[in-house]
Design a protein around this motif. Structure first.
Motif, PDB file in Angstrom:
ATOM      1  N   ALA A   1      34.466  44.865  26.566  1.00  0.00           N
ATOM      2  CA  ALA A   1      34.998  44.802  27.220  1.00  0.00           C
ATOM      3  C   ALA A   1      36.638  45.831  28.256  1.00  0.00           C
ATOM      4  CB  ALA A   1      35.800  43.014  26.877  1.00  0.00           C
ATOM      5  N   ARG A   2      37.054  46.364  27.402  1.00  0.00           N
ATOM      6  CA  ARG A   2      38.047  47.233  27.870  1.00  0.00           C
ATOM      7  C   ARG A   2      37.313  48.142  28.365  1.00  0.00           C
ATOM      8  NH1 ARG A   2      43.350  45.838  26.043  1.00  0.00           N
ATOM      9  NH2 ARG A   2      44.302  47.774  26.602  1.00  0.00           N
ATOM     10  N   ALA A   3      36.419  48.617  28.138  1.00  0.00           N
ATOM     11  CA  ALA A   3      35.883  49.425  28.583  1.00  0.00           C
ATOM     12  C   ALA A   3      35.641  49.706  30.305  1.00  0.00           C
ATOM     13  CB  ALA A   3      34.624  50.173  27.365  1.00  0.00           C
ATOM     14  N   GLN A   4      35.476  48.185  30.100  1.00  0.00           N
ATOM     15  CA  GLN A   4      34.405  47.710  31.819  1.00  0.00           C
ATOM     16  C   GLN A   4      35.345  47.137  32.219  1.00  0.00           C
ATOM     17  OE1 GLN A   4      31.204  48.778  32.052  1.00  0.00           O
ATOM     18  NE2 GLN A   4      31.127  46.908  32.956  1.00  0.00           N
ATOM     19  N   GLY A   5      37.431  47.582  31.437  1.00  0.00           N
ATOM     20  CA  GLY A   5      38.159  46.880  32.333  1.00  0.00           C
ATOM     21  C   GLY A   5      39.586  45.584  32.477  1.00  0.00           C
ATOM     22  N   HIS A   6      38.137  44.846  31.514  1.00  0.00           N
ATOM     23  CA  HIS A   6      38.851  43.731  31.775  1.00  0.00           C
ATOM     24  C   HIS A   6      39.602  43.340  30.555  1.00  0.00           C
ATOM     25  CE1 HIS A   6      35.926  41.307  33.479  1.00  0.00           C
ATOM     26  NE2 HIS A   6      34.713  42.437  32.964  1.00  0.00           N
ATOM     27  N   GLU A   7      40.953  42.962  30.706  1.00  0.00           N
ATOM     28  CA  GLU A   7      41.838  42.478  29.626  1.00  0.00           C
ATOM     29  C   GLU A   7      41.187  41.116  28.909  1.00  0.00           C
ATOM     30  OE1 GLU A   7      45.393  40.962  31.446  1.00  0.00           O
ATOM     31  OE2 GLU A   7      45.228  38.987  32.249  1.00  0.00           O
TER      32      GLU A   7
ATOM     33  N   ARG B   1      28.694  41.386  34.428  1.00  0.00           N
ATOM     34  CA  ARG B   1      28.891  41.269  35.501  1.00  0.00           C
ATOM     35  C   ARG B   1      29.704  40.508  36.238  1.00  0.00           C
ATOM     36  NH1 ARG B   1      25.458  37.239  37.792  1.00  0.00           N
ATOM     37  NH2 ARG B   1      26.112  38.456  39.600  1.00  0.00           N
ATOM     38  N   LEU B   2      31.693  40.081  35.533  1.00  0.00           N
ATOM     39  CA  LEU B   2      32.380  39.513  35.982  1.00  0.00           C
ATOM     40  C   LEU B   2      32.741  40.596  36.648  1.00  0.00           C
ATOM     41  CD1 LEU B   2      32.689  36.628  34.131  1.00  0.00           C
ATOM     42  CD2 LEU B   2      32.370  36.637  36.195  1.00  0.00           C
ATOM     43  N   PRO B   3      34.020  41.074  38.073  1.00  0.00           N
ATOM     44  CA  PRO B   3      34.623  41.523  37.868  1.00  0.00           C
ATOM     45  C   PRO B   3      36.185  42.024  36.814  1.00  0.00           C
ATOM     46  CG  PRO B   3      34.456  39.877  39.728  1.00  0.00           C
ATOM     47  CD  PRO B   3      33.955  39.383  38.487  1.00  0.00           C
ATOM     48  N   ALA B   4      36.478  42.942  37.054  1.00  0.00           N
ATOM     49  CA  ALA B   4      37.616  43.549  35.606  1.00  0.00           C
ATOM     50  C   ALA B   4      38.917  42.889  35.784  1.00  0.00           C
ATOM     51  CB  ALA B   4      37.826  45.205  36.109  1.00  0.00           C
ATOM     52  N   GLU B   5      38.798  41.999  36.873  1.00  0.00           N
ATOM     53  CA  GLU B   5      40.260  41.027  37.159  1.00  0.00           C
ATOM     54  C   GLU B   5      40.209  40.129  36.369  1.00  0.00           C
ATOM     55  OE1 GLU B   5      40.054  44.054  40.024  1.00  0.00           O
ATOM     56  OE2 GLU B   5      38.561  42.832  40.062  1.00  0.00           O
ATOM     57  N   VAL B   6      38.443  39.520  36.936  1.00  0.00           N
ATOM     58  CA  VAL B   6      38.406  37.965  35.379  1.00  0.00           C
ATOM     59  C   VAL B   6      38.465  38.229  33.790  1.00  0.00           C
ATOM     60  CG1 VAL B   6      36.817  36.440  34.427  1.00  0.00           C
ATOM     61  CG2 VAL B   6      37.190  37.478  36.651  1.00  0.00           C
TER      62      VAL B   6
ATOM     63  N   ALA C   1      19.570  41.035  34.950  1.00  0.00           N
ATOM     64  CA  ALA C   1      18.468  40.793  35.917  1.00  0.00           C
ATOM     65  C   ALA C   1      19.311  41.066  37.346  1.00  0.00           C
ATOM     66  CB  ALA C   1      18.557  39.475  35.993  1.00  0.00           C
ATOM     67  N   ALA C   2      20.331  40.812  37.532  1.00  0.00           N
ATOM     68  CA  ALA C   2      21.515  41.028  38.669  1.00  0.00           C
ATOM     69  C   ALA C   2      22.175  42.380  38.381  1.00  0.00           C
ATOM     70  CB  ALA C   2      22.411  39.419  38.445  1.00  0.00           C
ATOM     71  N   PRO C   3      22.553  43.138  39.353  1.00  0.00           N
ATOM     72  CA  PRO C   3      23.674  44.370  39.448  1.00  0.00           C
ATOM     73  C   PRO C   3      24.551  44.274  38.429  1.00  0.00           C
ATOM     74  CG  PRO C   3      22.956  43.614  41.594  1.00  0.00           C
ATOM     75  CD  PRO C   3      22.588  41.977  40.605  1.00  0.00           C
ATOM     76  N   VAL C   4      24.475  45.495  37.511  1.00  0.00           N
ATOM     77  CA  VAL C   4      25.422  45.477  36.611  1.00  0.00           C
ATOM     78  C   VAL C   4      26.451  46.310  37.280  1.00  0.00           C
ATOM     79  CG1 VAL C   4      26.395  46.404  34.641  1.00  0.00           C
ATOM     80  CG2 VAL C   4      24.320  45.243  34.774  1.00  0.00           C
ATOM     81  N   ARG C   5      27.976  45.619  37.738  1.00  0.00           N
ATOM     82  CA  ARG C   5      29.119  46.819  38.195  1.00  0.00           C
ATOM     83  C   ARG C   5      29.680  47.939  37.752  1.00  0.00           C
ATOM     84  NH1 ARG C   5      33.771  46.454  35.823  1.00  0.00           N
ATOM     85  NH2 ARG C   5      34.416  44.728  34.505  1.00  0.00           N
ATOM     86  N   ALA C   6      29.906  49.044  37.969  1.00  0.00           N
ATOM     87  CA  ALA C   6      30.470  50.205  37.581  1.00  0.00           C
ATOM     88  C   ALA C   6      31.846  50.118  36.853  1.00  0.00           C
ATOM     89  CB  ALA C   6      30.622  51.161  38.651  1.00  0.00           C
ATOM     90  N   PRO C   7      32.789  50.737  35.484  1.00  0.00           N
ATOM     91  CA  PRO C   7      33.048  50.009  35.676  1.00  0.00           C
ATOM     92  C   PRO C   7      34.345  50.289  36.738  1.00  0.00           C
ATOM     93  CG  PRO C   7      32.181  51.402  34.029  1.00  0.00           C
ATOM     94  CD  PRO C   7      30.872  51.331  35.041  1.00  0.00           C
ATOM     95  N   SER C   8      35.597  49.969  36.006  1.00  0.00           N
ATOM     96  CA  SER C   8      36.990  49.610  37.220  1.00  0.00           C
ATOM     97  C   SER C   8      37.932  49.833  35.810  1.00  0.00           C
ATOM     98  CB  SER C   8      36.691  47.588  37.735  1.00  0.00           C
ATOM     99  OG  SER C   8      37.810  48.145  38.816  1.00  0.00           O
ATOM    100  N   ASN C   9      38.361  51.077  36.380  1.00  0.00           N
ATOM    101  CA  ASN C   9      40.020  51.383  35.343  1.00  0.00           C
ATOM    102  C   ASN C   9      39.719  50.798  34.040  1.00  0.00           C
ATOM    103  OD1 ASN C   9      40.600  52.642  38.024  1.00  0.00           O
ATOM    104  ND2 ASN C   9      41.368  50.337  38.859  1.00  0.00           N
TER     105      ASN C   9
ATOM    106  N   GLN D   1      52.083  42.781  27.756  1.00  0.00           N
ATOM    107  CA  GLN D   1      52.190  43.948  28.721  1.00  0.00           C
ATOM    108  C   GLN D   1      51.138  45.284  28.653  1.00  0.00           C
ATOM    109  OE1 GLN D   1      56.685  45.048  28.850  1.00  0.00           O
ATOM    110  NE2 GLN D   1      57.058  42.667  30.037  1.00  0.00           N
ATOM    111  N   ALA D   2      51.379  46.213  27.105  1.00  0.00           N
ATOM    112  CA  ALA D   2      50.808  46.849  27.422  1.00  0.00           C
ATOM    113  C   ALA D   2      49.036  46.885  27.521  1.00  0.00           C
ATOM    114  CB  ALA D   2      51.192  47.844  25.795  1.00  0.00           C
ATOM    115  N   TYR D   3      48.305  45.438  26.240  1.00  0.00           N
ATOM    116  CA  TYR D   3      47.095  45.301  27.508  1.00  0.00           C
ATOM    117  C   TYR D   3      46.725  44.644  28.007  1.00  0.00           C
ATOM    118  CZ  TYR D   3      47.177  47.074  21.220  1.00  0.00           C
ATOM    119  OH  TYR D   3      46.952  47.532  20.797  1.00  0.00           O
ATOM    120  N   ALA D   4      47.608  44.173  28.701  1.00  0.00           N
ATOM    121  CA  ALA D   4      47.222  43.416  30.160  1.00  0.00           C
ATOM    122  C   ALA D   4      46.795  44.343  31.152  1.00  0.00           C
ATOM    123  CB  ALA D   4      48.543  42.723  30.870  1.00  0.00           C
ATOM    124  N   ARG D   5      45.826  44.116  32.035  1.00  0.00           N
ATOM    125  CA  ARG D   5      45.570  45.221  32.959  1.00  0.00           C
ATOM    126  C   ARG D   5      45.984  45.218  34.174  1.00  0.00           C
ATOM    127  NH1 ARG D   5      40.837  46.865  35.538  1.00  0.00           N
ATOM    128  NH2 ARG D   5      41.170  46.414  37.812  1.00  0.00           N
ATOM    129  N   PRO D   6      46.761  46.154  34.522  1.00  0.00           N
ATOM    130  CA  PRO D   6      47.726  46.335  35.075  1.00  0.00           C
ATOM    131  C   PRO D   6      47.460  46.191  37.064  1.00  0.00           C
ATOM    132  CG  PRO D   6      47.416  48.186  34.359  1.00  0.00           C
ATOM    133  CD  PRO D   6      46.142  47.349  33.489  1.00  0.00           C
TER     134      PRO D   6
END
Length: 398
Positions: free
Chosen positions: A227-233, A204-209, A131-139, A170-175
């Motif tokens: 989840a990783r395609a959306q930028g989430h670690e 919906r949640l920012p990629a940094e979450v 229902a709420a806006p879906v954010r674009a993938p972030s990195n 380190q390799a699977y963490a978000r930079p």
């Protein structure tokens, strides 16, 4: 009396009928020739015939199959399920079947739209729509597994340190790069059991979450890939023995305080082999397991050898080990109301401003996802930097 009446009937036997009877019959026939009377008589005849048929033949439906069922309205829970309910295998019927590939397709139409209205009027939608806006993938993060960072295991690929020194932590963490502002991190866990809240958290949640997944989830690797395609670690949750076990049971392959090192290592082979692409693991329950120096030592040693980080919910702060460590400062949704959750998030924000960094954890209740989405949207304007949880980890001795 009965004898006298019987004698009269016997005396009359064999005599011709009286003329009065014949005259009465002629009168009846004449009356029936009148149309209104004839119609009424026909109706009465049919009704009498039906009554006679039922009386003689019985219920015409007597041979038909029939069943009698006692209907009972199921009880409706008044409160959101606890984390224990979500992980308990006996309670998995509360959650959707995630075997349908459409539920794992970001563009799929999985059974229409299911809308969850939150207490403060916000909403999170399920099915194929949010229902709420879906954010674009972030990195987007690289697809797992990354070459060199896994080895075959008895139940699936296991993380390992690559020959060139690269590590999963380190390799699977978000930079991440600090901008000098106070840092705040948030982990949302319990994901993978419910398709609606899992997709809402991912999209919906920012990629940094940072997102944490249940090892028992069907289609676990597909959820992690999304989840990783959306930028989430991401992390995997390890069930650990709580007080009251086995009445309070986190699920299969629970790490036990009485199990010993061999038992812990064997269960970790199953738990860590469920998927790839996670930078670390976290505890689910485990206050009893944390009292076992042997069990905790064995678990942390395996994680250290495999290059995997360990983040706990704050209950194991004094247990060093693993490749890298962090402990949460606050659980944000022990009380599941929008006001209470926002209060905890604000307290986490204040701690970050005071100490320079703070880490919070929460469960994937719809109200938690909605509150977190709103709170993170204004962090930069309030002078904070949202960081992935991996940025909070530290190597032992450093």
């Amino acid at each position: 009396m009965f004898a006298k009446r019987q004698s009269a009937l016997a005396a009359a036997a064999g005599l011709p009928p009286e003329e009065r009877a014949r005259l009465s019959l002629d009168v009846v026939v004449a009356a029936l020739k009148k149309p209104p009377v004839a119609v009424g008589a026909a109706g009465a005849f049919l009704l009498a015939a039906g009554v006679l048929f039922v009386a003689v033949m019985g219920d015409p439906r007597a041979g038909a199959p029939s069943a009698r069922v006692a209907l009972q309205r199921p009880a409706v829970a008044d409160v959101a399920p606890t984390g224990a309910d979500a992980f308990a295998m006996s309670g998995l019927d509360l959650y959707q079947d995630l075997g349908d590939p459409a539920l794992l397709d970001p563009n799929g139409a999985a059974g229409g739209e299911a809308l969850i209205t939150l207490p403060d009027g916000a909403s999170v939608a399920g099915g194929s729509a949010i229902a709420a806006p879906v954010r674009a993938p972030s990195n987007p993060l690289p697809k797992a597994p990354i070459a060199g960072l896994f080895s075959p295991g008895p139940n699936g690929p296991l993380p390992r340190i690559a020959p060139d020194g690269r590590v999963p932590a380190q390799a699977y963490a978000r930079p991440f790069r600090s901008n000098g502002k106070p840092m705040v991190s948030l982990v949302v866990g319990g994901l993978g059991l419910n398709a609606v809240t899992t997709r809402a958290a991912i999209e919906r949640l920012p990629a940094e979450v940072t997102l944490s997944f249940v090892p028992y989830a069907e289609g676990l690797q597909a959820w992690i890939d999304m989840a990783r395609a959306q930028g989430h670690e991401v992390m995997i949750e390890l069930p650990m023995e709580p007080t009251g076990y086995p009445d309070n049971d986190p699920g299969p392959y629970t790490l036990l305080s009485s199990g010993g090192a061999d038992d812990v290592e064997a269960k970790l082979d199953w738990l860590l082999g469920r998927a790839t692409g996670y930078f670390g693991v976290t505890n689910y329950l485990g206050d009893r397991f944390a009292t076992s120096d042997e069990g905790m030592g064995a678990m942390l040693a395996v994680l250290r050898q495999r290059g995997v980080a360990f983040l706990d919910d704050g209950s194991m702060r004094r247990k060093p080990g693993a490749f890298a460590r962090a402990s949460a400062d606050r659980i944000i949704d022990e009380s599941q109301s929008p006001a209470a959750i926002m209060g905890q998030l604000n307290a986490l924000e204040a701690a970050a401003k005071t100490r320079g960094a703070a880490l919070g954890t929460g469960f994937s209740y719809p109200v938690t996802v909605e509150a977190a989405a709103r709170w993170t949207a204004g962090l930069e304007a309030r002078g904070l930097q949202l960081a992935p949880a991996s940025a909070m980890t530290r190597r032992p001795g450093r």
